[in-house]
Every structure is written in structure tokens, then in C-alpha cells.
Design a protein around this motif. Sequence first.
Motif, PDB file in Angstrom:
ATOM      1  N   ALA A   1     -10.103 -62.804  21.241  1.00  0.00           N
ATOM      2  CA  ALA A   1      -9.048 -61.831  20.947  1.00  0.00           C
ATOM      3  C   ALA A   1      -9.483 -60.453  21.461  1.00  0.00           C
ATOM      4  O   ALA A   1     -10.655 -60.072  21.332  1.00  0.00           O
ATOM      5  CB  ALA A   1      -8.787 -61.776  19.446  1.00  0.00           C
ATOM      6  N   THR A   2      -8.550 -59.717  22.034  1.00  0.00           N
ATOM      7  CA  THR A   2      -8.808 -58.332  22.459  1.00  0.00           C
ATOM      8  C   THR A   2      -7.651 -57.457  21.965  1.00  0.00           C
ATOM      9  O   THR A   2      -6.505 -57.924  21.854  1.00  0.00           O
ATOM     10  CB  THR A   2      -8.906 -58.216  23.992  1.00  0.00           C
TER      11      THR A   2
ATOM     12  N   LEU B   1     -11.634 -57.478  13.088  1.00  0.00           N
ATOM     13  CA  LEU B   1     -10.242 -57.230  13.445  1.00  0.00           C
ATOM     14  C   LEU B   1      -9.666 -56.183  12.493  1.00  0.00           C
ATOM     15  O   LEU B   1      -9.974 -56.157  11.296  1.00  0.00           O
ATOM     16  CB  LEU B   1      -9.435 -58.526  13.363  1.00  0.00           C
TER      17      LEU B   1
ATOM     18  N   TYR C   1      -3.097 -57.719  18.871  1.00  0.00           N
ATOM     19  CA  TYR C   1      -4.168 -58.330  19.661  1.00  0.00           C
ATOM     20  C   TYR C   1      -3.577 -59.332  20.655  1.00  0.00           C
ATOM     21  O   TYR C   1      -2.562 -59.987  20.372  1.00  0.00           O
ATOM     22  CB  TYR C   1      -5.167 -59.046  18.760  1.00  0.00           C
ATOM     23  N   ASN C   2      -4.228 -59.417  21.799  1.00  0.00           N
ATOM     24  CA  ASN C   2      -3.933 -60.476  22.765  1.00  0.00           C
ATOM     25  C   ASN C   2      -4.983 -61.568  22.583  1.00  0.00           C
ATOM     26  O   ASN C   2      -6.184 -61.274  22.460  1.00  0.00           O
ATOM     27  CB  ASN C   2      -3.984 -59.951  24.194  1.00  0.00           C
ATOM     28  N   VAL C   3      -4.541 -62.812  22.557  1.00  0.00           N
ATOM     29  CA  VAL C   3      -5.456 -63.935  22.314  1.00  0.00           C
ATOM     30  C   VAL C   3      -5.447 -64.853  23.535  1.00  0.00           C
ATOM     31  O   VAL C   3      -4.388 -65.336  23.965  1.00  0.00           O
ATOM     32  CB  VAL C   3      -5.050 -64.719  21.051  1.00  0.00           C
TER      33      VAL C   3
ATOM     34  N   LEU D   1      -7.155 -63.821  12.615  1.00  0.00           N
ATOM     35  CA  LEU D   1      -6.141 -64.495  13.428  1.00  0.00           C
ATOM     36  C   LEU D   1      -6.380 -65.993  13.291  1.00  0.00           C
ATOM     37  O   LEU D   1      -7.493 -66.477  13.557  1.00  0.00           O
ATOM     38  CB  LEU D   1      -6.276 -64.097  14.900  1.00  0.00           C
TER      39      LEU D   1
ATOM     40  N   CYS E   1     -11.511 -69.489  22.071  1.00  0.00           N
ATOM     41  CA  CYS E   1     -10.568 -68.370  22.110  1.00  0.00           C
ATOM     42  C   CYS E   1     -11.304 -67.034  22.040  1.00  0.00           C
ATOM     43  O   CYS E   1     -12.417 -66.946  21.518  1.00  0.00           O
ATOM     44  CB  CYS E   1      -9.568 -68.459  20.951  1.00  0.00           C
TER      45      CYS E   1
END
Length: 422
Positions: free
Chosen positions: A300-301, A355, A361-363, A284, A298
Motif C-alpha cells: 500500500a502507498t 496506516l 491509499y493505492n494498493v 486495509l 501486496c
Amino acid sequence: MPISRILTAQWSASFDGPDSTITITNLENVNPVLTVRDDELAPIAEKTQYDVYCVAADNATDSNGFPRPQYVTQDYVGTDVGSALSPAGGTTKGVWVTDSSPPAMTFVSSEALSQDTIQLTLQLDEPGTIWCAAADLDSASGSTYCKQSQIQNSNTASGTCYWETFIKGSIAHSSAFRGDVPEAYRDVKVEVNRIWQKDEAGSVPLQHETGYALFCFAEDDWKIEADAAMNSINYVQPAGPLKVLFPAVQTFQTTAGVQTTLDEAPPSFTKLQIQDPTVTNSALIVTFALNEPGTVYCRATRADSGETTADMPLSRILTAQWSAAYTASDSTISITRLENVQPSLTNRDDWDVPLAEAIQYNVFCTASDDATDSFNFARYNYMDQTYVGNEVTSAASPVGGTTLGVWIQDTTPPSISFVSAE
């Protein structure tokens, strides 16, 4: 005070009319070479009260012409004078030695306590009162406030930045900042949080991240102290307190230098963009800009992990350890795993989770600025949790730090597996 003790002080003068004087400059008028006493040199000190005891002897002689002085009695010597023109005795108590030295200010330190408050620490060499004020630097724009080089001591008219008037400020306009000095060489702190208008019509708070020139003024408490004491019959009230001289104020300002108020405002995003779908199937790319220099962090999930903004405090974003500094142009963070940790430094089982392609993904991103305190130590301001939890909405004009549902590029074509045919 027996008569013998008065005599050993050796301060004397003869009288043959109309008046005579004795000038006492030391507790005892002795020759240091001829004494081993530790009080041989005890000069009279200014701004100090003394009790003065006087005795007298006449010049009488006996029938053979030898001196036969007659001394006043002990009781007479111990009686208060009462009236200088008609003395009832020889004792005068509470005589002040004039204070002729203006107080001296010593700069100790200064620091900004907040975005609108500067604290000065200083000392006086005697009890008194201190006032301090902030002036605009000569480089500041506008003419609403007195500037550093405009503080002067020749014109007392309103609006001319006359030094004493300017520094003492106005109680009515909340621009009087003072400190009482109860004893010499004791640290006194004065906090300045407003600047008085040049026209003396009002004041405003100090501005954040702004440099100011600091001026201080002092006067002693001798008049207050002297008037309140038990004074002699000869006491004449001083005209007023002694004040520091203008050159001393200028020297103090030069020593204090420029003090800058703190930056207490957190940074904000001016750009927060993530290509969706991503360019590659393994990273990302977060492109960002801030309204001031700082560092962006940051995490990411996976969108299907069940984690929401409520599960994403700032500390959790920071521990992902994906970050990049921002100075003046766009910067980027390339996120390739859930957390950017060193395998050898952790025993967690999620330390190396790359990843996955074809996954959303939510960032979540936050930032801190590069603010420092008055001593140039880091004093970071972090974005507010609420701001971080808001969705970006517009990449070119972000209103938050959360970007939901970013796809990782699927670059792998499907493959067909033969099972059977009949």
C-alpha cells in the motif's frame, strides 16, 4: 604373421576329405592352467571383425616312416584367399562375428523442460539409434491418442498403436523424436514435444501440466557399420539391424514412469476486494482468490505520495512483505503498515509507518503459483508486470492487481480547541 605364430594359437583340424572345419572361439586355444600369459582367455567377441590366417602341413613321412611334414610357404600364407573355391593364399581379412544381441536400453533420467517438452536421457550398450514417444495415460479422457496400455506388438495395422510404428513416429507429422548413439554407454538426450494421433493422421503439442507415459525403441548400427567396412570375400549382408524386444520396451516404460509437463502459466486473480472505506482506522483488508494455489503479495502507498504503477515493479511489491497463501477458498491480507518488516533487522527510517486514518491509499497486489519442476523443486510463475499494473475494475472478476484510492476509515470525531473570546 609368421607361420610359428599361427601354430602357437593351437587351433587345428585334420583333413582327409571332403571338407573339414575349425571352430575358433578364443584368440588362442590354450589351457589356462599351463600358461601365465594375460591373453590366455580372449574369447571371440560378437560384432567384431577379425583377420584369419591359416597355414597347412601335409602328413608326409621319411623312408623310416617318421613324420616329415611339408608346410606351405610364408608367402602363400600371407596372400589373400581371393576365392573361397580356389584359394590363392591363406589370409582372410575382415570376417565379421555375427551380432546376435539386440541393443539394451538403460534409463538415466527424464524431466520436463517446459509446458510442452519432455527430455529423456538414456544409454545403449552399443552404437545405434533411439526413438522416443509420449502416450496418454490410461486415465486420460478421449480416444484420439494411443494410451499407455494400448501399445502392443501383435497387430501392425495402422491405428492400432503398434509399438515400433508408434514410437518411431512420423517425420511428416513432426512426431519423430530420435537420437543417434555414437558409442556404448554414452548419455543421449531425446526431447519429445508432440503426441501422434492414434489414426496416424497428425500430431499436437503436449499439453501443459499433463502426465504422459514415455516409450523408447532402439536398434543397433551393426548392419550399417558392417556394410560400410572392408569385408571378406565371404561376407553376406545382414538382413537388417537388431531391434530391442517388446518386453524391454515395456520394462523401460515402467522404469521411466510418468512425466508431467511444466506449469508455465502465471496465476490470475478470480477475486480481489478491499472494503472502502476500511472497517477499522488502522488496517486495509485485502480479500482475494486465485485460479490456482499460490501466494499473494501486496503493498500500500499513500495516494498523495506521487507513486504510480510505473514506480511499482514486482520486486517493490514483494519487499513490502505483506503476503498470504491461497489454496481453495478466499484468503485475506491485513495491511497495517507500509512495510511488514522486523525493526531489529532494518536500519531504514520507513520500517514502521502505520496506516493513517482519513487517508487514501493505492494498493498494488501480485501473486505467484506453487509450481514445481520435475524434481519437485519450486519453480514459481509470477504475474506479468502489465497485468499487475492494470486496475482491478471488478472485484469479482479482476483484470489486474491495482486498486486506487482506498480510504482508511476515520473513526475519530473532531475535537474543538478553545483559543480565546472577547
